[in-house]
Design a protein around this motif. Structure first.
Motif, PDB file in Angstrom:
ATOM      1  N   ALA A   1       3.991   5.882  -5.410  1.00 40.68           N
ATOM      2  CA  ALA A   1       3.986   5.951  -6.874  1.00 40.68           C
ATOM      3  C   ALA A   1       2.845   6.839  -7.369  1.00 40.68           C
ATOM      4  O   ALA A   1       3.033   7.655  -8.270  1.00 40.68           O
ATOM      5  CB  ALA A   1       3.864   4.547  -7.461  1.00 40.68           C
ATOM      6  N   GLY A   2       1.676   6.702  -6.768  1.00 41.61           N
ATOM      7  CA  GLY A   2       0.515   7.491  -7.192  1.00 41.61           C
ATOM      8  C   GLY A   2       0.673   8.977  -6.928  1.00 41.61           C
ATOM      9  O   GLY A   2       0.113   9.808  -7.644  1.00 41.61           O
ATOM     10  N   CYS A   3       1.443   9.336  -5.919  1.00 42.51           N
ATOM     11  CA  CYS A   3       1.667  10.739  -5.589  1.00 42.51           C
ATOM     12  C   CYS A   3       2.974  11.274  -6.159  1.00 42.51           C
ATOM     13  O   CYS A   3       3.303  12.440  -5.971  1.00 42.51           O
ATOM     14  CB  CYS A   3       1.632  10.949  -4.071  1.00 42.51           C
ATOM     15  SG  CYS A   3      -0.041  10.846  -3.384  1.00 42.51           S
ATOM     16  N   SER A   4       3.727  10.433  -6.834  1.00 36.73           N
ATOM     17  CA  SER A   4       4.999  10.888  -7.411  1.00 36.73           C
ATOM     18  C   SER A   4       4.721  11.751  -8.640  1.00 36.73           C
ATOM     19  O   SER A   4       3.613  11.782  -9.162  1.00 36.73           O
ATOM     20  CB  SER A   4       5.859   9.688  -7.799  1.00 36.73           C
ATOM     21  OG  SER A   4       5.290   9.039  -8.922  1.00 36.73           O
ATOM     22  N   TYR A   5       5.727  12.444  -9.082  1.00 37.19           N
ATOM     23  CA  TYR A   5       5.602  13.248 -10.303  1.00 37.19           C
ATOM     24  C   TYR A   5       6.200  12.483 -11.481  1.00 37.19           C
ATOM     25  O   TYR A   5       6.955  13.012 -12.266  1.00 37.19           O
ATOM     26  CB  TYR A   5       6.258  14.617 -10.106  1.00 37.19           C
ATOM     27  CG  TYR A   5       5.441  15.494  -9.200  1.00 37.19           C
ATOM     28  CD1 TYR A   5       4.340  16.191  -9.689  1.00 37.19           C
ATOM     29  CD2 TYR A   5       5.735  15.588  -7.849  1.00 37.19           C
ATOM     30  CE1 TYR A   5       3.555  16.981  -8.857  1.00 37.19           C
ATOM     31  CE2 TYR A   5       4.963  16.366  -7.008  1.00 37.19           C
ATOM     32  CZ  TYR A   5       3.878  17.067  -7.517  1.00 37.19           C
ATOM     33  OH  TYR A   5       3.102  17.833  -6.686  1.00 37.19           O
ATOM     34  N   SER A   6       5.831  11.220 -11.565  1.00 38.05           N
ATOM     35  CA  SER A   6       6.280  10.367 -12.660  1.00 38.05           C
ATOM     36  C   SER A   6       5.076  10.049 -13.538  1.00 38.05           C
ATOM     37  O   SER A   6       3.990  10.596 -13.352  1.00 38.05           O
ATOM     38  CB  SER A   6       6.895   9.072 -12.108  1.00 38.05           C
ATOM     39  OG  SER A   6       5.890   8.269 -11.537  1.00 38.05           O
ATOM     40  N   THR A   7       5.261   9.136 -14.463  1.00 39.58           N
ATOM     41  CA  THR A   7       4.146   8.730 -15.319  1.00 39.58           C
ATOM     42  C   THR A   7       3.071   7.972 -14.534  1.00 39.58           C
ATOM     43  O   THR A   7       1.974   7.785 -15.026  1.00 39.58           O
ATOM     44  CB  THR A   7       4.653   7.832 -16.469  1.00 39.58           C
ATOM     45  OG1 THR A   7       5.310   6.694 -15.903  1.00 39.58           O
ATOM     46  CG2 THR A   7       5.595   8.593 -17.376  1.00 39.58           C
ATOM     47  N   GLN A   8       3.393   7.551 -13.310  1.00 40.91           N
ATOM     48  CA  GLN A   8       2.445   6.812 -12.474  1.00 40.91           C
ATOM     49  C   GLN A   8       1.567   7.728 -11.619  1.00 40.91           C
ATOM     50  O   GLN A   8       0.700   7.252 -10.900  1.00 40.91           O
ATOM     51  CB  GLN A   8       3.194   5.831 -11.568  1.00 40.91           C
ATOM     52  CG  GLN A   8       3.906   4.728 -12.310  1.00 40.91           C
ATOM     53  CD  GLN A   8       2.953   3.882 -13.131  1.00 40.91           C
ATOM     54  OE1 GLN A   8       1.835   3.598 -12.732  1.00 40.91           O
ATOM     55  NE2 GLN A   8       3.398   3.489 -14.316  1.00 40.91           N
TER      56      GLN A   8
ATOM     57  N   ASN B   1      -4.010   2.135  -8.458  1.00 40.28           N
ATOM     58  CA  ASN B   1      -4.527   0.791  -8.673  1.00 40.28           C
ATOM     59  C   ASN B   1      -3.473  -0.230  -8.249  1.00 40.28           C
ATOM     60  O   ASN B   1      -2.486  -0.447  -8.957  1.00 40.28           O
ATOM     61  CB  ASN B   1      -4.913   0.600 -10.137  1.00 40.28           C
ATOM     62  CG  ASN B   1      -5.561  -0.744 -10.385  1.00 40.28           C
ATOM     63  OD1 ASN B   1      -5.541  -1.631  -9.539  1.00 40.28           O
ATOM     64  ND2 ASN B   1      -6.147  -0.899 -11.552  1.00 40.28           N
ATOM     65  N   LEU B   2      -3.686  -0.859  -7.115  1.00 37.87           N
ATOM     66  CA  LEU B   2      -2.730  -1.811  -6.556  1.00 37.87           C
ATOM     67  C   LEU B   2      -2.436  -2.954  -7.515  1.00 37.87           C
ATOM     68  O   LEU B   2      -1.294  -3.386  -7.649  1.00 37.87           O
ATOM     69  CB  LEU B   2      -3.260  -2.363  -5.230  1.00 37.87           C
ATOM     70  CG  LEU B   2      -2.386  -3.381  -4.524  1.00 37.87           C
ATOM     71  CD1 LEU B   2      -1.107  -2.718  -4.035  1.00 37.87           C
ATOM     72  CD2 LEU B   2      -3.120  -4.014  -3.373  1.00 37.87           C
ATOM     73  N   GLY B   3      -3.442  -3.412  -8.220  1.00 38.27           N
ATOM     74  CA  GLY B   3      -3.267  -4.536  -9.127  1.00 38.27           C
ATOM     75  C   GLY B   3      -2.290  -4.252 -10.250  1.00 38.27           C
ATOM     76  O   GLY B   3      -1.576  -5.137 -10.705  1.00 38.27           O
ATOM     77  N   GLU B   4      -2.224  -3.016 -10.702  1.00 38.91           N
ATOM     78  CA  GLU B   4      -1.304  -2.676 -11.786  1.00 38.91           C
ATOM     79  C   GLU B   4       0.145  -2.667 -11.315  1.00 38.91           C
ATOM     80  O   GLU B   4       1.049  -2.916 -12.091  1.00 38.91           O
ATOM     81  CB  GLU B   4      -1.672  -1.323 -12.387  1.00 38.91           C
ATOM     82  CG  GLU B   4      -2.959  -1.392 -13.187  1.00 38.91           C
ATOM     83  CD  GLU B   4      -3.298  -0.079 -13.859  1.00 38.91           C
ATOM     84  OE1 GLU B   4      -2.378   0.713 -14.146  1.00 38.91           O
ATOM     85  OE2 GLU B   4      -4.493   0.143 -14.090  1.00 38.91           O
ATOM     86  N   TYR B   5       0.369  -2.360 -10.061  1.00 39.67           N
ATOM     87  CA  TYR B   5       1.734  -2.354  -9.530  1.00 39.67           C
ATOM     88  C   TYR B   5       2.166  -3.757  -9.135  1.00 39.67           C
ATOM     89  O   TYR B   5       3.282  -4.167  -9.383  1.00 39.67           O
ATOM     90  CB  TYR B   5       1.848  -1.438  -8.307  1.00 39.67           C
ATOM     91  CG  TYR B   5       1.661   0.016  -8.636  1.00 39.67           C
ATOM     92  CD1 TYR B   5       2.673   0.740  -9.246  1.00 39.67           C
ATOM     93  CD2 TYR B   5       0.470   0.648  -8.330  1.00 39.67           C
ATOM     94  CE1 TYR B   5       2.499   2.076  -9.552  1.00 39.67           C
ATOM     95  CE2 TYR B   5       0.291   1.988  -8.628  1.00 39.67           C
ATOM     96  CZ  TYR B   5       1.305   2.692  -9.237  1.00 39.67           C
ATOM     97  OH  TYR B   5       1.133   4.008  -9.535  1.00 39.67           O
ATOM     98  N   ALA B   6       1.268  -4.474  -8.492  1.00 37.60           N
ATOM     99  CA  ALA B   6       1.619  -5.782  -7.951  1.00 37.60           C
ATOM    100  C   ALA B   6       1.461  -6.887  -8.972  1.00 37.60           C
ATOM    101  O   ALA B   6       2.068  -7.936  -8.834  1.00 37.60           O
ATOM    102  CB  ALA B   6       0.762  -6.079  -6.724  1.00 37.60           C
TER     103      ALA B   6
ATOM    104  N   ILE C   1       0.848  -1.199   0.000  1.00 40.68           N
ATOM    105  CA  ILE C   1       0.000   0.000   0.000  1.00 40.68           C
ATOM    106  C   ILE C   1       0.881   1.246   0.000  1.00 40.68           C
ATOM    107  O   ILE C   1       0.616   2.208  -0.736  1.00 40.68           O
ATOM    108  CB  ILE C   1      -0.965   0.008   1.201  1.00 40.68           C
ATOM    109  CG1 ILE C   1      -1.920  -1.190   1.152  1.00 40.68           C
ATOM    110  CG2 ILE C   1      -1.720   1.317   1.290  1.00 40.68           C
ATOM    111  CD1 ILE C   1      -2.938  -1.159   0.046  1.00 40.68           C
ATOM    112  N   ARG C   2       1.944   1.247   0.810  1.00 42.92           N
ATOM    113  CA  ARG C   2       2.869   2.389   0.823  1.00 42.92           C
ATOM    114  C   ARG C   2       3.470   2.627  -0.566  1.00 42.92           C
ATOM    115  O   ARG C   2       3.580   3.764  -1.017  1.00 42.92           O
ATOM    116  CB  ARG C   2       4.014   2.145   1.811  1.00 42.92           C
ATOM    117  CG  ARG C   2       3.675   2.352   3.243  1.00 42.92           C
ATOM    118  CD  ARG C   2       4.966   2.255   4.080  1.00 42.92           C
ATOM    119  NE  ARG C   2       4.714   1.828   5.415  1.00 42.92           N
ATOM    120  CZ  ARG C   2       4.260   2.627   6.381  1.00 42.92           C
ATOM    121  NH1 ARG C   2       4.029   3.886   6.133  1.00 42.92           N
ATOM    122  NH2 ARG C   2       4.064   2.158   7.595  1.00 42.92           N
TER     123      ARG C   2
END
Length: 165
Positions: free
Chosen positions: A119-126, A131-136, A113-114
């Motif tokens: 990743a969701g709050c980063s200033y990257s393409t993510q 969506n946890l499923g897309e990362y995991a 979750i962390r």
């Protein structure tokens, strides 16, 4: 004589219960430590009821025991730059302090979750993708959980052992 028969009967029940308990441990693949984490799990779940953790974050953006993070991409700035991200991190700290191997209902760990939050709050393409499923992918924790039936059986077996002692 009646006392000795009663004593033998209690000894028999005790040994059957003890053997059943040992078989359950072997069958379930769980350690004794795993079996006695009920109070820690209750404490970890109590973090979700702690009114001091989430005070500024809108309820629709809050993390819950399901492990789902429901933040629409248009609300990313509100979530990441407001109180929600910090309060969610406090929630994760609370859970981790109560039970270090806590699994959400979707079998995600606190660390997963962390990662999604970072990743969701980063200033990257993510950015904006929570969506946890897309990362995991398929790597969401498949930690062993005892079924409700096995937990009930274990509880009854332990209660019988305590009663007989």
């Amino acid at each position: 004589m009646a006392f000795s028969i009663l004593l033998k009967e209690k000894s028999f029940i005790f040994y059957v219960t003890l053997i059943s308990f040992a078989m359950l441990l072997c069958y379930s693949g769980a350690s004794a430590e795993d079996l006695f984490q009920g109070s820690s799990l209750t404490k970890a779940l109590s973090c979700f009821d702690n009114k001091l953790i989430y005070v500024g974050c809108d309820e629709v953006y809050r993390l819950n025991p399901s492990g789902n993070i429901n933040i629409p991409s248009e609300a990313t700035d509100i979530f990441c730059n407001g109180p929600c991200l910090a309060e969610t991190q406090v929630m994760l700290n609370c859970i981790n302090n109560m039970l270090s191997n806590f699994l959400f209902y979707n079998k995600a760990s606190v660390d997963q979750i962390r990662y999604v939050l970072n990743a969701g709050c980063s200033y990257s393409t993510q950015r904006g993708n929570f969506n946890l499923g897309e990362y995991a992918g398929e790597e969401i924790n498949n930690g062993h959980k005892l079924s409700h039936f096995m937990r009930l059986y274990l509880f009854i077996a332990m209660a019988v052992v305590v009663y007989l002692m």
